[in-house]
Design a protein around this motif. Structure first.
Motif, PDB file in Angstrom:
ATOM      1  N   ASP C  16       0.844  -1.201   0.000  1.00  0.00           N
ATOM      2  CA  ASP C  16       0.000   0.000   0.000  1.00  0.00           C
ATOM      3  C   ASP C  16       0.884   1.257   0.000  1.00  0.00           C
ATOM      4  O   ASP C  16       1.373   1.688   1.031  1.00  0.00           O
ATOM      5  CB  ASP C  16      -0.897  -0.035   1.246  1.00  0.00           C
ATOM      6  CG  ASP C  16      -1.863   1.150   1.286  1.00  0.00           C
ATOM      7  OD1 ASP C  16      -1.898   1.933   0.316  1.00  0.00           O
ATOM      8  OD2 ASP C  16      -2.558   1.269   2.297  1.00  0.00           O
ATOM      9  N   PHE C  17       1.072   1.811  -1.196  1.00  0.00           N
ATOM     10  CA  PHE C  17       1.872   3.025  -1.340  1.00  0.00           C
ATOM     11  C   PHE C  17       0.925   4.204  -1.508  1.00  0.00           C
ATOM     12  O   PHE C  17       0.076   4.202  -2.396  1.00  0.00           O
ATOM     13  CB  PHE C  17       2.808   2.916  -2.539  1.00  0.00           C
ATOM     14  CG  PHE C  17       3.780   1.783  -2.397  1.00  0.00           C
ATOM     15  CD1 PHE C  17       4.938   1.951  -1.653  1.00  0.00           C
ATOM     16  CD2 PHE C  17       3.530   0.535  -2.964  1.00  0.00           C
ATOM     17  CE1 PHE C  17       5.839   0.903  -1.484  1.00  0.00           C
ATOM     18  CE2 PHE C  17       4.419  -0.516  -2.803  1.00  0.00           C
ATOM     19  CZ  PHE C  17       5.568  -0.335  -2.059  1.00  0.00           C
ATOM     20  N   ASP C  18       1.083   5.193  -0.654  1.00  0.00           N
ATOM     21  CA  ASP C  18       0.208   6.369  -0.708  1.00  0.00           C
ATOM     22  C   ASP C  18       0.909   7.467  -1.505  1.00  0.00           C
ATOM     23  O   ASP C  18       1.820   8.122  -1.023  1.00  0.00           O
ATOM     24  CB  ASP C  18      -0.088   6.826   0.728  1.00  0.00           C
ATOM     25  CG  ASP C  18      -1.064   7.995   0.764  1.00  0.00           C
ATOM     26  OD1 ASP C  18      -1.264   8.651  -0.283  1.00  0.00           O
ATOM     27  OD2 ASP C  18      -1.612   8.248   1.855  1.00  0.00           O
ATOM     28  N   TRP C  19       0.467   7.606  -2.761  1.00  0.00           N
ATOM     29  CA  TRP C  19       1.077   8.589  -3.675  1.00  0.00           C
ATOM     30  C   TRP C  19       0.456   9.974  -3.527  1.00  0.00           C
ATOM     31  O   TRP C  19       0.870  10.907  -4.229  1.00  0.00           O
ATOM     32  CB  TRP C  19       0.915   8.108  -5.119  1.00  0.00           C
ATOM     33  CG  TRP C  19       1.680   6.855  -5.463  1.00  0.00           C
ATOM     34  CD1 TRP C  19       1.216   5.570  -5.393  1.00  0.00           C
ATOM     35  CD2 TRP C  19       3.029   6.760  -5.911  1.00  0.00           C
ATOM     36  NE1 TRP C  19       2.205   4.694  -5.792  1.00  0.00           N
ATOM     37  CE2 TRP C  19       3.323   5.395  -6.122  1.00  0.00           C
ATOM     38  CE3 TRP C  19       4.031   7.711  -6.177  1.00  0.00           C
ATOM     39  CZ2 TRP C  19       4.576   4.942  -6.561  1.00  0.00           C
ATOM     40  CZ3 TRP C  19       5.279   7.273  -6.637  1.00  0.00           C
ATOM     41  CH2 TRP C  19       5.535   5.903  -6.809  1.00  0.00           C
ATOM     42  N   GLY C  20      -0.560  10.141  -2.663  1.00  0.00           N
ATOM     43  CA  GLY C  20      -1.203  11.436  -2.499  1.00  0.00           C
ATOM     44  C   GLY C  20      -1.902  11.889  -3.776  1.00  0.00           C
ATOM     45  O   GLY C  20      -2.283  11.067  -4.610  1.00  0.00           O
ATOM     46  N   ARG C  21      -2.085  13.198  -3.886  1.00  0.00           N
ATOM     47  CA  ARG C  21      -2.666  13.768  -5.104  1.00  0.00           C
ATOM     48  C   ARG C  21      -1.629  14.689  -5.728  1.00  0.00           C
ATOM     49  O   ARG C  21      -0.886  15.355  -5.005  1.00  0.00           O
ATOM     50  CB  ARG C  21      -3.913  14.594  -4.760  1.00  0.00           C
ATOM     51  CG  ARG C  21      -5.171  13.777  -4.513  1.00  0.00           C
ATOM     52  CD  ARG C  21      -6.225  14.588  -3.781  1.00  0.00           C
ATOM     53  NE  ARG C  21      -5.748  14.934  -2.433  1.00  0.00           N
ATOM     54  CZ  ARG C  21      -5.388  16.156  -2.043  1.00  0.00           C
ATOM     55  NH1 ARG C  21      -5.485  17.186  -2.885  1.00  0.00           N
ATOM     56  NH2 ARG C  21      -4.967  16.367  -0.809  1.00  0.00           N
ATOM     57  N   THR C  22      -1.589  14.740  -7.052  1.00  0.00           N
ATOM     58  CA  THR C  22      -0.596  15.608  -7.700  1.00  0.00           C
ATOM     59  C   THR C  22      -1.274  16.582  -8.647  1.00  0.00           C
ATOM     60  O   THR C  22      -2.349  16.311  -9.189  1.00  0.00           O
ATOM     61  CB  THR C  22       0.428  14.795  -8.542  1.00  0.00           C
ATOM     62  OG1 THR C  22      -0.288  14.090  -9.557  1.00  0.00           O
ATOM     63  CG2 THR C  22       1.210  13.822  -7.680  1.00  0.00           C
ATOM     64  N   ARG C  23      -0.626  17.710  -8.811  1.00  0.00           N
ATOM     65  CA  ARG C  23      -0.989  18.585  -9.928  1.00  0.00           C
ATOM     66  C   ARG C  23       0.286  19.299 -10.379  1.00  0.00           C
ATOM     67  O   ARG C  23       1.273  19.377  -9.650  1.00  0.00           O
ATOM     68  CB  ARG C  23      -2.087  19.582  -9.559  1.00  0.00           C
ATOM     69  CG  ARG C  23      -1.766  20.501  -8.425  1.00  0.00           C
ATOM     70  CD  ARG C  23      -3.053  21.249  -7.996  1.00  0.00           C
ATOM     71  NE  ARG C  23      -2.848  21.925  -6.726  1.00  0.00           N
ATOM     72  CZ  ARG C  23      -2.418  23.182  -6.610  1.00  0.00           C
ATOM     73  NH1 ARG C  23      -2.126  23.906  -7.697  1.00  0.00           N
ATOM     74  NH2 ARG C  23      -2.269  23.726  -5.417  1.00  0.00           N
ATOM     75  N   ARG C  24       0.228  19.776 -11.626  1.00  0.00           N
ATOM     76  CA  ARG C  24       1.411  20.407 -12.193  1.00  0.00           C
ATOM     77  C   ARG C  24       1.342  21.913 -11.944  1.00  0.00           C
ATOM     78  O   ARG C  24       0.319  22.543 -12.213  1.00  0.00           O
ATOM     79  CB  ARG C  24       1.508  20.095 -13.685  1.00  0.00           C
ATOM     80  CG  ARG C  24       2.923  20.232 -14.242  1.00  0.00           C
ATOM     81  CD  ARG C  24       3.069  19.525 -15.583  1.00  0.00           C
ATOM     82  NE  ARG C  24       3.096  18.077 -15.441  1.00  0.00           N
ATOM     83  CZ  ARG C  24       4.217  17.366 -15.233  1.00  0.00           C
ATOM     84  NH1 ARG C  24       5.388  17.971 -15.146  1.00  0.00           N
ATOM     85  NH2 ARG C  24       4.165  16.058 -15.110  1.00  0.00           N
ATOM     86  N   LEU C  25       2.396  22.459 -11.405  1.00  0.00           N
ATOM     87  CA  LEU C  25       2.457  23.903 -11.158  1.00  0.00           C
ATOM     88  C   LEU C  25       2.766  24.628 -12.458  1.00  0.00           C
ATOM     89  O   LEU C  25       3.203  24.004 -13.444  1.00  0.00           O
ATOM     90  CB  LEU C  25       3.523  24.204 -10.109  1.00  0.00           C
ATOM     91  CG  LEU C  25       3.284  23.522  -8.742  1.00  0.00           C
ATOM     92  CD1 LEU C  25       4.492  23.724  -7.821  1.00  0.00           C
ATOM     93  CD2 LEU C  25       2.020  24.077  -8.094  1.00  0.00           C
ATOM     94  N   ALA C  26       2.549  25.938 -12.444  1.00  0.00           N
ATOM     95  CA  ALA C  26       2.799  26.725 -13.652  1.00  0.00           C
ATOM     96  C   ALA C  26       4.222  26.527 -14.167  1.00  0.00           C
ATOM     97  O   ALA C  26       4.491  26.513 -15.373  1.00  0.00           O
ATOM     98  CB  ALA C  26       2.539  28.212 -13.367  1.00  0.00           C
ATOM     99  N   SER C  27       5.141  26.305 -13.254  1.00  0.00           N
ATOM    100  CA  SER C  27       6.548  26.105 -13.611  1.00  0.00           C
ATOM    101  C   SER C  27       6.783  24.759 -14.286  1.00  0.00           C
ATOM    102  O   SER C  27       7.884  24.492 -14.776  1.00  0.00           O
ATOM    103  CB  SER C  27       7.398  26.167 -12.347  1.00  0.00           C
ATOM    104  OG  SER C  27       7.042  25.082 -11.482  1.00  0.00           O
ATOM    105  N   GLY C  28       5.769  23.898 -14.254  1.00  0.00           N
ATOM    106  CA  GLY C  28       5.940  22.562 -14.811  1.00  0.00           C
ATOM    107  C   GLY C  28       6.286  21.545 -13.751  1.00  0.00           C
ATOM    108  O   GLY C  28       6.274  20.333 -13.994  1.00  0.00           O
ATOM    109  N   ARG C  29       6.589  22.021 -12.615  1.00  0.00           N
ATOM    110  CA  ARG C  29       6.968  21.136 -11.520  1.00  0.00           C
ATOM    111  C   ARG C  29       5.746  20.428 -10.944  1.00  0.00           C
ATOM    112  O   ARG C  29       4.644  20.971 -10.932  1.00  0.00           O
ATOM    113  CB  ARG C  29       7.587  21.994 -10.422  1.00  0.00           C
ATOM    114  CG  ARG C  29       8.204  21.182  -9.333  1.00  0.00           C
ATOM    115  CD  ARG C  29       8.792  22.112  -8.321  1.00  0.00           C
ATOM    116  NE  ARG C  29       9.860  21.465  -7.610  1.00  0.00           N
ATOM    117  CZ  ARG C  29      10.538  22.036  -6.651  1.00  0.00           C
ATOM    118  NH1 ARG C  29      10.303  23.291  -6.328  1.00  0.00           N
ATOM    119  NH2 ARG C  29      11.481  21.371  -6.031  1.00  0.00           N
ATOM    120  N   VAL C  30       5.959  19.205 -10.430  1.00  0.00           N
ATOM    121  CA  VAL C  30       4.858  18.468  -9.815  1.00  0.00           C
ATOM    122  C   VAL C  30       4.738  18.851  -8.345  1.00  0.00           C
ATOM    123  O   VAL C  30       5.725  18.848  -7.610  1.00  0.00           O
ATOM    124  CB  VAL C  30       5.085  16.944  -9.934  1.00  0.00           C
ATOM    125  CG1 VAL C  30       4.063  16.176  -9.084  1.00  0.00           C
ATOM    126  CG2 VAL C  30       4.995  16.517 -11.394  1.00  0.00           C
TER     127      VAL C  30
END
Ligand SMILES: [Cu+2]
Ligand SMILES: [Cu+2]
Ligand SMILES: [Cu+2]
Ligand SMILES: [Cu+2]
Ligand SMILES: [Cu+2]
Ligand SMILES: [Cu+2]
Ligand code: NA
Ligand code: NA
Ligand code: NA
Ligand code: NA
Ligand code: NA
Ligand code: NA
Ligand SMILES: [Zn+2]
Ligand SMILES: [Zn+2]
Ligand SMILES: [Zn+2]
Ligand SMILES: [Zn+2]
Ligand SMILES: [Zn+2]
Ligand SMILES: [Zn+2]
Ligand SMILES: [Zn+2]
Ligand SMILES: [Zn+2]
Ligand SMILES: [Zn+2]
Lengths: 284, 284, 284
Positions: C16-30
């Motif tokens: 059980d790996f908890d990857w959380g939630r992601t979104r891409r920032l304006a800079s392109g960074r996750v």
């Protein structure tokens, strides 16, 4: 804690390298000499708590003796303690210079003296300690110190720090320690952080002299270090934030702080941390 | 201590490698066979102090079983003890050959026997021990030994020594050990030093079989060694004079003595040293 | 043991790996975000035996937070426990994000919350835990978990398992543990073996969160593994079947089972094994 009465301050111990005196022999070789005195001394280890220590040159830990690979070393040892002692060095040397009972000068009685002479080898991070029986007590009372042999060509420039991990068995039951410390005084670097520079290479000479407890650990917050066990290789073995050492194990930690601020370091044996083995880096 | 009555002498144990018997199978492969007997035996562990040991082939530690990578191994195990036992090998093998309760022949009752058969792999320094519950007692009573798998192309010629670190819980309280030893008898090599040659390559197969205590350490005076953990690589990991091992950890130490003379070796857990885990090298 | 009432099952915890939630920032960074709740919870740790745990997200160990090197991480921490707590991450971060008393948000009181924000670095296997005093108890009650930072280019495909070694001091004497476990429940994997495939690469993220006892060990039967301490290098340091970890040490084990069958794994500190720290692999 009254550092003046104690005769040493852990903040100074950090960067206090005792290079002794040197002269060049006819052969061109460097002879490096020290005088080390054993003594008995009450040390204030916590406010109002004194420990009847046995000390090398008035300190717990003893002086950090530092030299360079290949030099001829001479350590004049004078025992001003009421108890018999020796200096046993970790390193390569003849058995007569081993500082143990029955070899060479053997046990040095109260009031006695001897000279240990040997070559500086191998390069690395070593230690010395008394080797008289009962061995656990002769170490636990404070008779240990750091012995650094620099590589012939040195190491990269760095802000160099010595950290000797140890404890005080204030009950003298020989079963464990009631106080834990780095460089003599429990919690010292919580009140007086270790000041270092952001981005600068920091080299910690980390030695475990802890008696009674089976292991010790060093953990650094908010950062990682390269670890060179025994300091005998110029290549690190691990990149981590937590290392374990048994008594007499030692290693070099190299790191740079990318961020300014205050960062804890402590034994990740939390019992030790809460009894004194914790401190702070102040990075500016 | 009466080594004759005990049936083994730690001085002999040092260089006693049990290669078993071999024959070549039709396929050309070498089959190597041993017979190992479990038994119950009173051992004189200190003058006048006996320990009711459980033993493989009459010794503590058991025989050093040695073979070569890739051979087919057959260990005939006969349980002549009044207690149930097994032989569990560290190494790669099928689960039916694992020597644990519930797999393959499982627990071998008093008077029973079985044959463990598996390939010799991987090369390195391993161990074997009984795996019957209560596990701590079945190990602590003496049922452990060294298992060496030589690399297919061997290692460089050397004076090879086996040193098994262990202890005796003479009170049977399951809380710790009252005596500590290398190869069976506390302090043995203090009275009868390990004789080696100056300049010669020495290879120590160092195994920690100590029960109850969390770690063990090996420190050599006046010299350093290259350390090969588990012996599974031909490249050493460290050049040091002090190594730590948890139970079942093991490693190869390679060194040459540059100087003649007498040099101590001991656990740098000083409690263990003072209760028997110390000895001398006599270098000539 | 009632896994449903406990709210977690060690068999599920393994993968059980908890990857959380992601979104891409304006800079392109996750940007990767998690919410972690501290709470108080009775856990059935053995049939009929409950332990009043302090938990992250309802589990002992807490969730395995997983991310990739270089991402921006945000951990929303809400303290729903009746006790003050923090989340202290091992890793590189500013001191204000260190989750210790006196830095940044400092101690988070019952009912309070904060957000820890930092970059994911360095890649490797790390951990997090509460850092409130008394530190030993805040850890021992269950407030620890695994924190994995994947290398930018990942690791080779494998069947990945998380194994957190820990214990329960059911007497609350602060002197040791009466039960030992991997992933929450003593002996769990003896009843419900870890199912893996013969020949497949298996990667174990092994973390030692054990309080009070000085060390822990992991031994695998019938097989060997490559060991990557702290997971910060892509080159293994050792090929062995037994590793030792002090508290907060951790490492990656990579292996393939050549044989089908049932193989034990356990602490080779036999006391721990017999009090719960043992399990089985079922290889098919
Ligand atoms: Cu000594
Ligand atoms: Cu930390
Ligand atoms: Cu066993
Ligand atoms: Cu020494
Ligand atoms: Cu913490
Ligand atoms: Cu095994
Ligand atoms: Na020397
Ligand atoms: Na203590
Ligand atoms: Na095999
Ligand atoms: Na003992
Ligand atoms: Na970071
Ligand atoms: Na315990
Ligand atoms: Zn002394
Ligand atoms: Zn900390
Ligand atoms: Zn020493
Ligand atoms: Zn047995
Ligand atoms: Zn010594
Ligand atoms: Zn074993
Ligand atoms: Zn807490
Ligand atoms: Zn086992
Ligand atoms: Zn930590």
């Amino acid at each position: 804690v009254d550092h003046v009465a104690n005769g040493f301050d852990p903040t100074d111990v950090l960067r206090d390298f005792d290079w002794g005196r040197t002269r060049r022999l006819a052969s061109g070789r460097v002879l490096r000499e020290w005088e080390v005195f054993a003594g008995d001394k009450e040390i204030e280890v916590a406010p109002g708590v004194t420990f009847p220590a046995w000390v090398f040159n008035g300190r717990v830990p003893g002086p950090t003796l530092r030299c360079r690979e290949g030099e001829l070393l001479r350590v004049r040892f004078v025992n001003g303690s009421r108890h018999p002692h020796t200096m046993h060095f970790h390193g390569v040397h003849p058995s007569a210079m081993d500082g143990v009972p029955g070899q060479g000068a053997g046990v040095i009685p109260s009031g006695g003296s001897t000279t240990y002479e040997f070559e500086a080898e191998p390069f690395g991070l070593h230690l010395y300690h008394c080797h008289v029986s009962p061995l656990a007590e002769h170490i636990a009372r404070g008779l240990y110190g750091t012995f650094i042999v620099d590589p012939r060509d040195g190491r990269p420039d760095a802000d160099e720090l010595v950290m000797v991990q140890h404890g005080y068995n204030t009950t003298f039951d020989g079963e464990g320690n009631q106080l834990y410390a780095v460089n003599g005084i429990p919690f010292h670097y919580m009140h007086e952080p270790v000041r270092v520079r952001r981005g600068e290479l920091i080299r910690i000479y980390l030695v475990n002299a802890l008696e009674y407890d089976p292991i010790n650990t060093f953990h650094l917050h908010g950062n990682f270090f390269h670890y060179f066990p025994t300091g005998t290789s110029l290549q690190p073995i691990e990149f981590t934030d937590t290392v374990m050492q048994a008594q007499a194990q030692r290693g070099i930690c190299e790191l740079r702080f990318p961020n300014a601020g205050a960062f804890m370091f402590h034994a990740h044996k939390t019992e030790f941390a809460e009894l004194g083995w914790m401190g702070m880096f102040e990075v500016s």
